[in-house]
Design an enzyme around this catalytic site. Structure first.
Site, PDB file in Angstrom:
ATOM      1  N   GLY A  18      34.041  35.675  -3.270  1.00  0.00           N
ATOM      2  CA  GLY A  18      33.522  34.910  -2.145  1.00  0.00           C
ATOM      3  C   GLY A  18      33.340  33.443  -2.459  1.00  0.00           C
ATOM      4  N   ALA A  19      33.095  33.130  -3.732  1.00  0.00           N
ATOM      5  CA  ALA A  19      32.928  31.727  -4.120  1.00  0.00           C
ATOM      6  C   ALA A  19      34.242  30.969  -3.975  1.00  0.00           C
ATOM      7  CB  ALA A  19      32.407  31.638  -5.549  1.00  0.00           C
ATOM      8  N   GLY A  77       2.253  12.505   4.962  1.00  0.00           N
ATOM      9  CA  GLY A  77       2.000  13.095   6.265  1.00  0.00           C
ATOM     10  C   GLY A  77       3.236  13.071   7.144  1.00  0.00           C
ATOM     11  N   GLY A  78       3.025  12.781   8.425  1.00  0.00           N
ATOM     12  CA  GLY A  78       4.131  12.762   9.383  1.00  0.00           C
ATOM     13  C   GLY A  78       5.197  11.751   9.048  1.00  0.00           C
TER      14      GLY A  78
END
Length: 537
Positions: A427-428, A170-171
Site C-alpha cells: 500500500g505504501a 489562545g484564539g
C-alpha cells in the site's frame, strides 16, 4: 497655511512611529526582539513599503481608559515588494498595549487581508501579541473571527505566511494554523492555547512556556511550525526565500529562476566564455548525478541519506526543506530543476527505514495539497517498505492519516512525476504517487523492487509448506527468495504492464526530470463539478 498643516502632519507621523514610547521600544530590544516596523524593513525590498490605515487609533471605553487613544492600535499594516513582487503584511506591535487585539486592531488586519485577496498577492502576518484585549471584551473576540474567516476564504487562493516572533496564545493561534506556512524564532516565539498557569490549575501539570509551546516543541513534536530559526534576521530571510518558490496566487505559475543564457548567437568572446561555462556546468551536473550510484546502495536493507539524492537532482543549492525536524521518515520541500520550482516528496531510509507513519502521512499530505494549490509540480522519490505496522500506529489512526496522503496525490492536478529508486512495496507503493494514482510519469532505476511485499515475507507466506517440508530449509528459502525477486520484483515486470513509464539509469534522473517537467508545463485538468471533496481529516 500649508506650512502649518504639513507641520501638523509631520507631528502626527512622528507620534505614530513612537506610539509605544521609547521605554517600551528599548525593552523590546533588550528582550532580543525587533519592533514591528524594524521587522517590516528587514522583510521588504528597501524603500518599497507603504503603510495603510496608520492614523487609526485604539478605542477603549472602559477601565478608566476611555480617553486613551493610541495611534496604530498595536499593529502596522501595508504592502511593499519582496524580490520585486507585491506582498501585503500585518505586523503586530508589542510596544503598543502589548500588541493585544482589539476592535480596530483586528479591523486593520482584516482590511489588509481583503486587499491581498482582491489583488491576488501573498500576505505575511507577523504575530507578537499579548492576546485578546480584555478591556474590549466581545469586540476583541469578534475581531479574531473576522480574521479567521478571511484566512479560510484566502486559503488556496493566495500564499498566507505566519511569523511567530513573540507570544501567540489562545484564539490568536488559529490564524497561523490556517495559514499555509508558520515560521517561528527560537526562544522568543511562543504558541499555545492555554498558558502554563491554566495548565497547572486545570490538569495539575507543571511546565515552562518553552516546554508547552516553544519553537522546538512545535518543530519536533507537534508539527505545528514549518520553519524554525535562531534569530529574526535569518527568519525573515527564510520568508523571502520561501516566496521565491511560490506564485502570487493560484492564478499564476511559480517564477522560473535560472542563470541568463546568451541568446544573440554571435560568436563573440563573451559568447565563447558563456559556452565554456555552460559546458562545464553540464559536466558538473553529469558528475553530480554519477554519484547517485555511490550514494544509494544496491542492497535495499542498507540506509542512506535521501537528502544527498535530492541535492544532486535539484539545481545546485536550491533545495529548501519544510518541517525538517518533524516526521523525519519523509522529506518534503521546495527545489528547482532547470530553474522551475518543484515540490519534493521523498522517503528517508535514515528514519524508520523510510516507512510511512501517521505523522509522515500528515506532513506529506499537507505539503502535496499546498503545492497543488499554487501550481508547483511534484517530484516523488520512492524508497518505501510499508506503512508502519504496530498497535501504536493503528490506535493513532494510521488508516485515517494514510488516507489523507492517498487523497492528496489523487486530487492533485499539477504535474506529478515519481522515481522509484529501490523499494516500493504494498500500500505504501500505491500511496507514493503510483501510476494508477494519477502520476503523469513514473521512472524506475534498474534495481528497483516493486511488489506487494519484500521477497522474504512473500516467500514465507506463499511457500510456507514447501519450505517446511524441505530437507534444507534455509537453502530452499534462499533459492525461492532469489527466484521471486527475478520473476516478480524487478522494474521490467511493472514496465511491461505500463505501471512504469521508463526504466532509467540513476545518472539519467535529472535529465529525465528536466525534460518531463518541460513537457508537462502546460498540463491542465478540468475541475470536477462538485462543492468540494471530503478529505478524511
Amino acid at each position: 497655511m500649508w506650512r502649518d498643516s504639513i507641520s501638523a502632519l509631520d507631528k502626527k507621523r512622528s507620534r505614530i512611529l513612537q506610539a509605544g514610547g521609547r521605554d517600551k521600544i528599548e525593552k523590546q530590544h533588550k528582550s532580543g526582539k525587533l519592533t514591528a516596523r524594524e521587522r517590516i524593513d528587514m522583510l521588504f525590498d528597501p524603500g518599497t513599503f507603504v503603510e495603510v490605515d496608520n492614523f487609526i487609533e485604539s478605542r477603549i471605553d472602559d477601565f478608566g481608559l476611555d480617553k486613551k487613544r493610541v495611534p496604530g492600535d498595536g499593529v502596522v499594516t501595508g504592502y511593499g515588494e519582496i524580490n520585486g513582487r507585491t506582498v501585503f503584511v500585518s505586523s503586530e506591535d508589542f510596544t503598543v498595549i502589548g500588541g493585544s487585539l482589539g476592535e480596530y486592531h483586528s479591523m486593520k488586519i482584516a482590511r489588509i487581508q481583503d486587499m491581498a485577496y482582491d489583488m491576488k498577492a501573498p500576505i505575511i502576518m507577523i504575530n507578537d501579541s499579548g492576546g485578546a484585549r480584555i478591556e474590549e471584551g466581545i469586540d476583541s473576540l469578534s475581531g479574531y473571527a473576522n480574521i479567521f474567516l478571511r484566512n479560510t476564504k484566502a486559503s488556496g487562493v493566495i500564499p498566507q505566511i505566519a511569523v511567530i516572533v513573540g507570544p501567540c496564545s489562545g484564539g490568536a493561534c488559529y490564524s497561523p494554523a490556517i495559514c499555509d506556512y508558520i515560521f517561528m524564532v527560537d526562544k522568543i516565539g511562543k504558541m499555545f492555547i492555554t498558558g502554563p498557569q491554566v495548565v497547572k490549575t486545570v490538569v495539575n501539570e507543571e511546565c515552562t512556556v518553552d516546554e508547552l509551546g516553544g519553537a522546538s516543541v512545535h518543530a519536533t513534536k507537534s508539527g505545528v511550525t514549518h520553519f524554525t530559526y535562531k534569530d529574526e534576521q535569518t527568519c525573515f530571510e527564510g520568508v523571502r526565500k520561501l516566496l521565491s518558490y511560490l506564485p502570487g496566487s493560484y492564478l499564476e505559475k511559480p517564477p522560473v529562476i535560472r542563470e541568463k543564457e546568451e541568446s544573440t548567437g554571435k560568436k563573440s568572446l563573451l559568447y565563447s566564455l558563456n559556452s565554456l561555462v555552460n559546458r562545464r556546468s553540464r559536466k558538473d551536473e553529469m558528475d553530480r548525478c554519477a554519484e547517485l550510484t555511490e550514494i544509494v546502495p544496491d542492497n535495499s536493507r542498507k540506509a542512506y541519506d535521501v537528502l544527498e539524492v535530492i541535492t544532486r537532482i535539484c539545481d545546485r543549492d536550491s533545495f529548501f526543506e519544510v518541517q525538517k525536524d518533524f516526521a523525519k521518515n519523509v522529506v518534503v520541500g521546495y527545489g528547482r530543476i532547470g530553474g522551475r520550482s518543484v515540490g519534493i516528496v521523498a522517503n528517508q531510509p535514515m528514519a524508520l527505514a523510510g516507512s510511512l507513519d501517521y505523522d509522515a502521512s500528515d506532513k506529506a499530505a499537507r505539503f502535496i495539497r499546498t503545492c497543488d494549490c499554487y501550481n508547483v509540480p511534484l517530484v516523488v522519490l520512492v524508497d518505501v517498505p510499508a506503512f508502519m505496522p504496530g498497535t501504536a500506529q493503528e490506535h493513532k489512526g494510521i488508516i485515517r492519516h494514510g488516507a489523507k496522503m492517498l487523497y492528496a496525490f489523487s486530487e492533485a492536478t499539477v504535474p506529478k512525476i515519481s522515481v522509484i529508486m529501490r523499494k516500493a512495496y504494498g500500500g505504501a507503493y500505491i500511496a507514493m504517487n503510483s501510476k494508477n494514482m494519477g502520476a503523469d510519469i513514473v521512472y524506475a532505476w534498474p534495481g528497483a523492487e516493486i511488489a506487494v511485499m519484500g521477497a522474504e515475507g512473500a516467500v514465507n507466506i506463499a511457500f510456507k509448506r514447501a519450505i517446511s517440508e524441505s530437507e534444507n530449509k534455509e537453502e530452499t528459502r534462499e533459492h525461492l527468495v532469489q527466484e521471486y525477486k527475478e520473476k516478480f520484483m524487478n522494474p521490467y515486470v511493472a514496465a511491461s504492464r505500463g505501471f512504469v513509464t521508463e526504466v532509467i539509469k540513476p545518472d539519467e534522473t535529472r535529465k529525465r526530470l528536466t525534460a518531463a517537467l518541460k513537457m508537462l508545463k502546460n498540463k491542465q485538468v478540468a475541475p470536477v463539478p462538485k462543492k468540494h471533496g471530503n478529505i478524511p481529516l
